[in-house]
Design a protein around this motif. Structure first.
Motif, PDB file in Angstrom:
ATOM      1  N   TRP A 115      -8.796  -0.447   0.670  1.00  0.00           N
ATOM      2  CA  TRP A 115      -9.302  -0.304   2.035  1.00  0.00           C
ATOM      3  C   TRP A 115     -10.347  -1.349   2.381  1.00  0.00           C
ATOM      4  O   TRP A 115     -10.500  -1.717   3.540  1.00  0.00           O
ATOM      5  CB  TRP A 115      -9.859   1.107   2.256  1.00  0.00           C
ATOM      6  N   TRP A 116     -11.081  -1.865   1.375  1.00  0.00           N
ATOM      7  CA  TRP A 116     -12.081  -2.886   1.697  1.00  0.00           C
ATOM      8  C   TRP A 116     -11.665  -4.291   1.279  1.00  0.00           C
ATOM      9  O   TRP A 116     -12.149  -5.267   1.845  1.00  0.00           O
ATOM     10  CB  TRP A 116     -13.454  -2.530   1.113  1.00  0.00           C
ATOM     11  N   THR A 117     -10.740  -4.415   0.317  1.00  0.00           N
ATOM     12  CA  THR A 117     -10.291  -5.766  -0.041  1.00  0.00           C
ATOM     13  C   THR A 117      -9.358  -6.336   1.019  1.00  0.00           C
ATOM     14  O   THR A 117      -9.083  -7.542   1.021  1.00  0.00           O
ATOM     15  CB  THR A 117      -9.582  -5.775  -1.410  1.00  0.00           C
ATOM     16  N   SER A 146      -3.315   2.256   8.052  1.00  0.00           N
ATOM     17  CA  SER A 146      -3.914   3.463   8.627  1.00  0.00           C
ATOM     18  C   SER A 146      -4.967   4.042   7.697  1.00  0.00           C
ATOM     19  O   SER A 146      -6.041   4.475   8.145  1.00  0.00           O
ATOM     20  CB  SER A 146      -2.824   4.507   8.900  1.00  0.00           C
ATOM     21  N   ARG A 147      -4.688   4.028   6.409  1.00  0.00           N
ATOM     22  CA  ARG A 147      -5.666   4.570   5.457  1.00  0.00           C
ATOM     23  C   ARG A 147      -6.948   3.745   5.458  1.00  0.00           C
ATOM     24  O   ARG A 147      -8.056   4.297   5.439  1.00  0.00           O
ATOM     25  CB  ARG A 147      -5.057   4.594   4.048  1.00  0.00           C
ATOM     26  N   SER A 148      -6.818   2.432   5.493  1.00  0.00           N
ATOM     27  CA  SER A 148      -8.007   1.569   5.504  1.00  0.00           C
ATOM     28  C   SER A 148      -8.825   1.798   6.768  1.00  0.00           C
ATOM     29  O   SER A 148     -10.055   1.870   6.729  1.00  0.00           O
ATOM     30  CB  SER A 148      -7.603   0.097   5.401  1.00  0.00           C
ATOM     31  N   ARG A 194     -13.609   4.068   9.334  1.00  0.00           N
ATOM     32  CA  ARG A 194     -14.135   4.998  10.330  1.00  0.00           C
ATOM     33  C   ARG A 194     -15.091   6.000   9.674  1.00  0.00           C
ATOM     34  O   ARG A 194     -16.148   6.330  10.221  1.00  0.00           O
ATOM     35  CB  ARG A 194     -12.979   5.720  11.027  1.00  0.00           C
ATOM     36  N   ARG A 195     -14.721   6.463   8.491  1.00  0.00           N
ATOM     37  CA  ARG A 195     -15.581   7.394   7.765  1.00  0.00           C
ATOM     38  C   ARG A 195     -16.894   6.726   7.354  1.00  0.00           C
ATOM     39  O   ARG A 195     -17.980   7.302   7.486  1.00  0.00           O
ATOM     40  CB  ARG A 195     -14.856   7.906   6.517  1.00  0.00           C
ATOM     41  N   THR A 196     -16.808   5.484   6.877  1.00  0.00           N
ATOM     42  CA  THR A 196     -18.006   4.768   6.433  1.00  0.00           C
ATOM     43  C   THR A 196     -18.947   4.486   7.599  1.00  0.00           C
ATOM     44  O   THR A 196     -20.159   4.700   7.503  1.00  0.00           O
ATOM     45  CB  THR A 196     -17.606   3.445   5.754  1.00  0.00           C
TER      46      THR A 196
END
Length: 299
Positions: free
Chosen positions: A207-209, A241-243, A248-250
């Motif tokens: 999700w961050w890479t 979508s997962r990323s 969004r959560r972060t």
């Protein structure tokens, strides 16, 4: 020496030689990132006891030049083209230098941050003639040195590789270029995002890479923001979508932390690197997130 005067010649005109003559060759071997000295160095201070540096200067004038307590090795921070005696350098009688100090006893955690280029005003050096010591350039002060001083020394490289010199140049430029941002952005928000990446561990990196960089848009101003909008820039195609959900959560954690400061944090906006508009880039500032990239405007 040149005797040209007048406002069109600016303040340094009378200090620029009409001809560099024999100084050209000794200056041609110098470049940004080379080490000089040890030499004396100093700054302007008020007469009497300076309440900042705690040094006492005995002088009749209100202000005077004072010297540091010890001679020190310094590193050239001027651009190489300004160091030479040709081209733009022909108009520069001085080069800027900053102290280079031995820092073997530095706190290990601080040294790690310096090694990762995370500290704006300190740079870890890598001189090839130093086998065991730890040398750091302290960029909190920059002082002018006549180019005649350079001609009296042989330059010693501050780095072993070309990449080291290039990284040093980029760091110097970033220090000057960086925008002033509210502490909530540079400290708290940055830490929340960095911690989220750290908590993900080595098994959950997608999700961050997928992200090239994170930028922030501050309204009404960078120093006094009432509203923050984070721009998450995808490295290639649009984020999965997962990323998007993880970001969004972060940013939701950032939103919660901003409330006590009276700062409203909006939902993150996701861009592809290739389709990011220039106006969105110019209206935002990079957030220095370790692992994503070396951003140009560090804080």
């Amino acid at each position: 020496m040149s005797n040209q005067t007048g406002p069109e010649q600016a303040a340094l005109a009378k200090y620029v030689p009409d001809s560099w003559g024999e100084l050209k060759q000794p200056l041609d071997i110098w470049k940004q990132g080379d080490l000089l000295g040890p030499i004396p160095w100093g700054w302007v201070a008020p007469s009497g006891i300076d309440p900042v540096t705690n040094l006492e200067v005995d002088a009749e004038e209100a202000f005077t030049l004072t010297l540091a307590t010890d001679d020190t090795t310094v590193i050239v921070t001027s651009q190489t083209c300004d160091v030479l005696a040709t081209g733009p350098g022909a108009r520069h009688p001085f080069v800027q230098v900053s102290p280079a100090v031995e820092a073997t006893g530095m706190d290990p955690s601080k040294l790690v941050a310096v090694r990762r280029w995370e500290t704006v005003d300190l740079v870890l050096l890598d001189p090839p003639d130093d086998k065991e010591g730890v040398w750091i350039a302290d960029l909190r002060v920059s002082v002018p040195v006549s180019k005649a001083v350079l001609s009296q020394f042989a330059p010693r490289p501050g780095f072993r590789t070309e990449q080291g010199f290039l990284d040093f140049a980029a760091h110097l430029a970033a220090k000057v270029e960086r925008p002033a941002l509210h502490d909530f952005v540079t400290v708290q928000a940055r830490k929340i995002i960095q911690d989220a990446i750290g908590e993900a561990g080595t098994e959950d990196t997608d999700w961050w890479t997928e992200v090239d960089e994170v930028r922030v848009r501050c309204t009404p101003t960078r120093l006094t923001p009432k509203e923050l909008e984070f721009l998450v820039i995808a490295r290639g195609d649009r984020l999965s979508s997962r990323s998007r959900n993880e970001w969004r959560r972060t940013i939701g954690r950032v939103k919660k932390a901003g409330k006590p400061h009276g700062i409203e944090v909006m939902h993150p906006i996701h861009f592809q690197r290739r389709t990011l508009l220039a106006q969105d880039y110019r209206s935002s500032s990079a957030v220095d997130i370790k692992g994503l990239r070396r951003v140009p405007d560090i804080h």
